[in-house]
Design a protein around this motif. Structure first.
Motif, mmCIF file in Angstrom:
data_model
loop_
_atom_site.group_PDB
_atom_site.id
_atom_site.type_symbol
_atom_site.label_atom_id
_atom_site.label_comp_id
_atom_site.label_asym_id
_atom_site.label_seq_id
_atom_site.Cartn_x
_atom_site.Cartn_y
_atom_site.Cartn_z
ATOM 1 N N PHE A 34 64.414 24.960 73.678
ATOM 2 C CA PHE A 34 65.953 24.558 74.524
ATOM 3 C C PHE A 34 66.257 22.785 74.426
ATOM 4 C CE2 PHE A 34 69.744 24.455 77.622
ATOM 5 C CZ PHE A 34 71.026 23.581 76.493
ATOM 6 N N LEU A 35 66.325 22.127 73.623
ATOM 7 C CA LEU A 35 66.516 21.347 72.841
ATOM 8 C C LEU A 35 67.897 19.857 73.250
ATOM 9 C CD1 LEU A 35 63.786 18.718 71.631
ATOM 10 C CD2 LEU A 35 64.595 18.770 69.971
ATOM 11 N N THR A 36 67.657 19.549 74.171
ATOM 12 C CA THR A 36 68.869 18.770 75.080
ATOM 13 C C THR A 36 68.777 17.281 74.982
ATOM 14 O OG1 THR A 36 68.383 19.009 76.890
ATOM 15 C CG2 THR A 36 69.651 20.493 75.896
ATOM 16 N N SER A 37 68.257 16.902 73.888
ATOM 17 C CA SER A 37 67.734 14.922 74.808
ATOM 18 C C SER A 37 68.503 14.234 73.111
ATOM 19 C CB SER A 37 66.382 15.294 73.648
ATOM 20 O OG SER A 37 65.832 15.939 72.430
ATOM 21 N N GLY A 38 69.561 14.941 72.528
ATOM 22 C CA GLY A 38 70.157 13.747 71.972
ATOM 23 C C GLY A 38 69.838 13.850 70.575
ATOM 24 N N ARG A 39 70.943 14.034 69.868
ATOM 25 C CA ARG A 39 70.671 13.740 68.306
ATOM 26 C C ARG A 39 69.676 12.708 67.865
ATOM 27 N NH1 ARG A 39 75.188 11.060 64.968
ATOM 28 N NH2 ARG A 39 75.977 10.134 66.047
ATOM 29 N N GLN A 40 69.738 12.170 68.159
ATOM 30 C CA GLN A 40 69.109 10.540 67.799
ATOM 31 C C GLN A 40 67.770 11.073 67.944
ATOM 32 O OE1 GLN A 40 70.243 7.357 69.427
ATOM 33 N NE2 GLN A 40 71.920 6.904 68.138
#
Length: 239
Positions: A129-135
């Motif tokens: 689950f990746l929640t580190s932002g789109r950039q």
């Protein structure tokens, strides 16, 4: 006039609190989010053109003080603000929400940056689950053996991980909903953003016993700092 560099919840709260006290403020947003939540008062969107451009803006608009209330990971604008304040001798305050702290039941793995977080993942699980932002998504694009549930506010640009599902959503999030998402994965990746807006995922991970890779905050310039909006209000009023 006070310039608030923001886009965060704290920046909006500060703009509202100062406006209520009849302090004129202008809030500057980077423009990276398609439909940002706008603060009260005057708003400008877009960059300044580096520290020299920001310094020119401070002089031309007779800015009395600057409050850097940007996201804890907004390194560039923080450095530019510090340099511009030095060039113009403008008082500068960094409004920085406290970072998250792990509890005894948390299973946290600290990472120095997104690349370090990507290096740690293969040993922690196959579904992320990746929640580190789109950039920052390109840091994970080479991990072809893993599956990612990617959550961000706006659609990201490639490169992206080969196997992924995209979830477009904006916080705040509830613990029950976060638990349902974490039930689908083995590990959570997040930045140490701090604050309650997105902390429910950490509570859910703790309850489920899921490991969390937490990316440390980057260093910021050494400036006066406030940890809360009321502290920032007092700082401004004393200017």
């Amino acid at each position: 006039m006070i310039l608030i560099l923001g886009g965060t919840g704290e920046a909006r709260q500060l703009a509202e609190a100062l406006t209520e006290r009849e302090v004129r403020v202008v809030s500057s947003l980077a423009g990276r989010v398609a439909r940002p939540r706008l603060p009260v008062g005057e708003v400008r969107v877009g960059g300044f053109g580096g520290p020299d451009g920001l310094a020119r803006y401070l002089r031309e608009n007779h800015i009395d003080a600057v409050v850097d209330a940007t996201h804890p990971f907004a390194e560039r604008i923080g450095a530019n603000a510090a340099k511009a304040a030095e060039l113009t001798q403008t008082p500068l305050l960094r409004l920085a929400r406290p970072g998250w702290q792990a509890g005894p039941q948390d299973v946290w793995h600290w990472a120095d940056d997104l690349a370090d977080a990507a290096r740690q993942l293969p040993g922690l699980g196959d579904r992320v689950f990746l929640t580190s932002g789109r950039q920052g998504l390109p840091a994970f694009a080479h991990l072809d053996d893993l599956w990612f549930l990617i959550r961000c506010v706006d659609p990201p640009e490639p490169p992206l991980p080969r196997y992924h599902e995209l979830l477009l959503a904006r916080g705040p999030y509830g613990v029950a909903a976060e638990r349902a998402l974490l039930d689908r994965v083995d590990v959570l990746v997040t930045k140490d953003s701090g604050g309650p807006q997105t902390s429910a995922k950490l509570t859910a991970a703790r309850e489920l016993g899921k490991p969390v890779v937490v990316v440390r905050r980057p260093p910021r310039p050494d400036t006066e700092t406030a940890g809360t909006v009321p502290e920032a209000v007092e700082w401004v009023l004393h200017r």
